[in-house]
Write an enzyme that holds these catalytic residues in place. Structure first.
Site, mmCIF file in Angstrom:
data_model
loop_
_atom_site.group_PDB
_atom_site.id
_atom_site.type_symbol
_atom_site.label_atom_id
_atom_site.label_comp_id
_atom_site.label_asym_id
_atom_site.label_seq_id
_atom_site.Cartn_x
_atom_site.Cartn_y
_atom_site.Cartn_z
ATOM 1 N N GLU A 115 18.299 -17.763 -5.662
ATOM 2 C CA GLU A 115 17.945 -16.437 -6.158
ATOM 3 C C GLU A 115 17.437 -16.527 -7.608
ATOM 4 O OE1 GLU A 115 17.276 -13.769 -4.915
ATOM 5 O OE2 GLU A 115 17.521 -12.247 -6.473
ATOM 6 N N LYS B 217 13.672 -15.403 -8.838
ATOM 7 C CA LYS B 217 13.451 -14.426 -9.911
ATOM 8 C C LYS B 217 12.506 -14.980 -10.967
ATOM 9 C CE LYS B 217 14.562 -11.651 -8.402
ATOM 10 N NZ LYS B 217 15.323 -11.275 -7.223
ATOM 11 N N ARG C 194 5.661 -0.024 -6.293
ATOM 12 C CA ARG C 194 5.592 -0.828 -5.076
ATOM 13 C C ARG C 194 4.642 -2.025 -5.217
ATOM 14 N NH1 ARG C 194 6.922 2.288 -0.317
ATOM 15 N NH2 ARG C 194 5.400 1.058 0.798
ATOM 16 N N HIS D 272 18.299 -36.776 -3.267
ATOM 17 C CA HIS D 272 17.518 -37.205 -2.096
ATOM 18 C C HIS D 272 16.034 -36.849 -2.226
ATOM 19 C CE1 HIS D 272 21.128 -38.367 0.033
ATOM 20 N NE2 HIS D 272 21.670 -37.205 -0.297
ATOM 21 N N TRP E 124 -2.916 -2.798 -1.543
ATOM 22 C CA TRP E 124 -2.508 -4.188 -1.768
ATOM 23 C C TRP E 124 -3.301 -4.980 -0.736
ATOM 24 C CZ3 TRP E 124 0.158 -8.079 0.995
ATOM 25 C CH2 TRP E 124 0.741 -9.093 0.217
ATOM 26 N N LYS F 162 6.661 -4.281 -3.696
ATOM 27 C CA LYS F 162 8.080 -3.977 -3.574
ATOM 28 C C LYS F 162 8.531 -3.969 -2.128
ATOM 29 C CE LYS F 162 12.153 -3.023 -5.094
ATOM 30 N NZ LYS F 162 12.899 -4.204 -5.565
ATOM 31 N N CYS G 212 0.830 -1.209 0.000
ATOM 32 C CA CYS G 212 0.000 0.000 0.000
ATOM 33 C C CYS G 212 0.864 1.258 0.000
ATOM 34 C CB CYS G 212 -0.878 0.026 1.237
ATOM 35 S SG CYS G 212 -1.935 -1.408 1.387
ATOM 36 N N GLU H 220 8.885 -15.490 -9.598
ATOM 37 C CA GLU H 220 8.074 -14.311 -9.254
ATOM 38 C C GLU H 220 7.678 -13.482 -10.465
ATOM 39 O OE1 GLU H 220 9.888 -11.650 -6.421
ATOM 40 O OE2 GLU H 220 11.783 -11.669 -7.470
HETATM 41 C C1 F6R Z 1 12.462 -10.636 -4.707
HETATM 42 C C2 F6R Z 1 12.044 -9.589 -3.841
HETATM 43 C C3 F6R Z 1 11.540 -9.937 -2.472
HETATM 44 C C4 F6R Z 1 12.278 -9.079 -1.455
HETATM 45 C C5 F6R Z 1 11.760 -9.314 -0.032
HETATM 46 C C6 F6R Z 1 12.564 -8.533 0.994
HETATM 47 O O1 F6R Z 1 12.863 -10.151 -5.951
HETATM 48 O O2 F6R Z 1 12.151 -8.473 -4.209
HETATM 49 O O3 F6R Z 1 11.690 -11.296 -2.180
HETATM 50 O O4 F6R Z 1 13.636 -9.401 -1.549
HETATM 51 O O5 F6R Z 1 10.416 -8.941 0.042
HETATM 52 O O6 F6R Z 1 12.493 -7.173 0.764
HETATM 53 P P1 F6R Z 1 13.518 -6.162 1.427
HETATM 54 O O7 F6R Z 1 14.862 -6.450 0.869
HETATM 55 O O8 F6R Z 1 13.021 -4.802 1.027
HETATM 56 O O9 F6R Z 1 13.480 -6.394 2.905
#
Ligand code: F6R
Length: 606
Positions: free
Chosen positions: A480, A484, A27, A503, A72, A601, A2, A487
């Site tokens: 990671e 990516k 965001r 396993h 959100w 975000k 939000c 998501e």
């Molecule tokens: C993945 C992503 C999220 C953030 C997570 C933590 O691309 O952006 O998994 O990494 O929400 O966010 P921060 O780093 O802002 O604490």
């Protein structure tokens, strides 16, 4: 998540509110709305993007005072009724709210008993009615908000407009709000991004603060009614304008910004002569570091993946136990906190509620927490009061890329610094510094020659699922890469340490299953090759991220090479092709790369 934007001043509010919402778009959100006061308060709200809201707005909305919101969904579905702003029963109060009101059910029931008809399913709406009820006591907006919030339990960043008063009252408890002070005008925003175009003079509200705004004044107090200690400050230039320029998406732009971002992060923080790191913001000298019994690192999502790399580097270089923890689990497991230990909170936004709670848990138990944070002045940066800014610059794509790299770079420098105070020789330190300093240039070299990314995309884009494997320092890189792709392209992805594949996950493999291996030329590579053979024997197609000139290339169906680099900083190279595979796969599938569905975000609820 939000977002809030508000304005009071001499100009027409609606265009400013809409522009503020546009700047908050990155965001992530599902509905939007604005309220503008002009005698009465006119509220317009709609499910969808700011562009969708524009389609239902009248051609002119007169008024120089207003508030706006991007939602959100947490309480209640994604509907026009549940979108903010929310109006009170008699239309005297309109609010926007970020956070969660935990006793909303109780408040809603008591309002219903008093005959108030609630028009949404949200927790927030209750606050509008309670404020209106309190306003009827003394017609004092500030006191009405204060009394109403004293009845609420939970978290809030809230702004309230009043039909009969030219003021905005706002308050913070756990959800960020920043006041921007202009000349004869005031702005309020949940995110510094939306303020930079208007003013650099800001006040970051602290938890428990309440502020009453007119066009020319800010009156700060606490929820309890006392004097607030919060001071005005200058917005960091890092929060300057960030536009797309020639790039089609912020994610691609941010991938390409990595070389400069890493340069920015390491500049002035490496002591070549002493073979050590020089992170002054940690406020730790070598004798403090020599006594640290263990290190804990906390983070969510991408930040957790970076924390895992930090854990491995710290153990390797300093020979002290280190452990990365998922923030959302931490507090609930009643962790034992040693006040002499070092704790790091790793976060891009500095607003992640799960990480904030974990920090508070540590502080409550007498521990100290250092931030590894991107957003200067964010809640976590201020709560920790010490740490390392990673200096990635604004990251606007929801999928984190350059922040990951800079977290890894910052944690490498810390591992080096603590390592030098306890274990490793100056020569080993200098070698790592040399490796780290080469990285920006090597990432540029890779970006100029990316290899067969499209062939990898062709293998994964229609797959039922994709398996990512890596060993040692490459296991979190594989995680990671999986995060990516999942998501932004919505493909189910699984990441495992390569040795663990046999396993369990091996059961998933069938003819043509794509498996992505991250296999730099390090001491565990031979073991990774065994896992590749096991996958190939089951008909899997291997996408291999490896170092240029390494004979391992013969093991892959699609081989993407990165320039060779010091083993301990290889994640800064091997992650880049994974970011590109995710980006191009999402594009090929027609997904909204920068704003993937359901994601935000910064996740400011637990
Ligand atoms: C993945 C992503 C999220 C953030 C997570 C933590 O691309 O952006 O998994 O990494 O929400 O966010 P921060 O780093 O802002 O604490």
């Amino acid at each position: 998540m939000c977002g809030i934007f508000g304005y009071i001043g001499p100009h027409q509010a609606a265009p400013l509110l809409l522009e503020g919402l546009r700047r908050l778009e990155y965001r992530g959100y599902d509905s939007t709305g604005i309220a503008v006061k002009n005698g009465t308060i006119n509220v317009h709200k709609k499910v969808g993007k700011v562009q969708d809201l524009r389609t239902v707005l009248p051609s002119s909305i007169p008024g120089t005072l207003g508030i706006a919101h991007t939602r959100w969904a947490t309480h209640g579905g994604v509907t026009d009724e549940n979108a903010h702003p929310h109006e009170s029963a008699e239309g005297k109060v309109v609010i926007v709210h970020n956070g969660i009101i935990e006793n909303a059910r109780m408040l809603r029931t008591s309002l219903s008993v008093q005959g108030v008809a609630l028009s949404s399913e949200t927790d927030s709406e209750a606050l509008a009615h309670v404020i209106e009820r309190e306003l009827s006591v003394d017609n004092n907006p500030e006191e009405a908000v204060r009394r109403a919030l004293r009845q609420a339990r939970g978290t809030w960043g809230i702004c309230a407009l009043f039909k009969d008063h030219d003021t905005i009252v706002c308050a913070r408890n756990g959800s960020p709000l920043i006041i921007g002070q202009g000349v004869d005008e005031m702005f309020i925003s949940s995110d510094p991004h939306a303020l930079t175009a208007h003013t650099q003079q800001v006040i970051y509200l602290e938890d428990g603060d309440l502020a009453t705004l007119t066009a020319t004044s800010v009156k700060l107090s606490t929820l309890k009614g006392g004097k607030s200690q919060t001071k005005s400050s200058i917005l960091e230039s890092e929060w300057g304008e960030s536009e797309l320029g020639e790039f089609p998406h912020f994610m691609l732009k941010e991938i390409y910004e990595q070389p400069d971002a890493i340069r920015h992060c390491i500049s002035g923080r490496l002591d070549r002569a002493g073979g050590s790191g020089r992170l002054g913001g940690l406020k730790l000298n070598p004798s403090d570091l020599a006594k640290v019994p263990h290190v804990r690192l906390l983070g969510c999502g991408t930040s957790y993946n970076a924390a895992e790399i930090g854990q491995l580097l710290i153990e390797k270089l300093a020979r002290i136990p280190a452990m990365a923890h998922i923030s959302s689990e931490f507090r609930h497991n009643d962790p034992v906190i040693n006040p002499s230990a070092l704790h790091f909170a790793v976060t891009q936004s500095g607003e992640t509620a799960d990480t904030l709670s974990a920090i508070k848990e540590i502080q409550l138990k007498g521990g100290n927490v250092h931030g590894v944070v991107n957003v200067v002045g964010s809640s976590i940066a201020r709560l920790c009061g010490q740490g390392v800014y990673i200096h990635s610059g604004p990251e606007q794509a929801v999928a984190s890329t350059k922040a990951f790299s800079n977290m890894v770079a910052a944690l490498s420098m810390f591992a080096l610094q603590v390592g030098r105070s306890r274990n490793i020789s100056k020569e080993r330190g200098v070698e790592l510094i040399h490796g780290l300093q080469q990285v920006p240039h090597l990432v540029e070299e890779y970006l100029a020659n990316q290899g067969p990314i499209q062939e990898a995309v062709d293998l994964v884009k229609d797959a039922k699922s994709v398996l990512f494997l890596g060993r040692g320092i490459s296991a979190p890189v594989a995680q990671e890469g999986a995060l990516k792709l999942m998501e932004i392209a919505y493909i189910p992805c699984l990441a495992y340490p390569a040795g663990e594949m046999k396993h369990g996950p091996i059961a998933l493999l069938e003819e043509g299953s794509p498996v992505i291996f991250v296999a730099p030329n390090d001491h565990v590579k031979a073991k990774t090759v065994s896992a590749i053979h096991e996958c190939r024997a089951r008909g899997a197609k291997i996408i291999l991220i490896h170092e240029e000139g390494d004979e391992i290339a013969q093991e892959g169906d699609v081989c993407i090479s990165v320039p060779p680099v010091h083993n301990l900083v290889s994640p800064l190279l091997t992650v880049v092709p994974l970011q590109l595979i995710a980006y191009h796969t999402a594009l090929a599938l027609g997904c909204d790369v920068d704003r993937p569905r359901n994601l935000a975000k910064s996740v400011t609820v637990e």
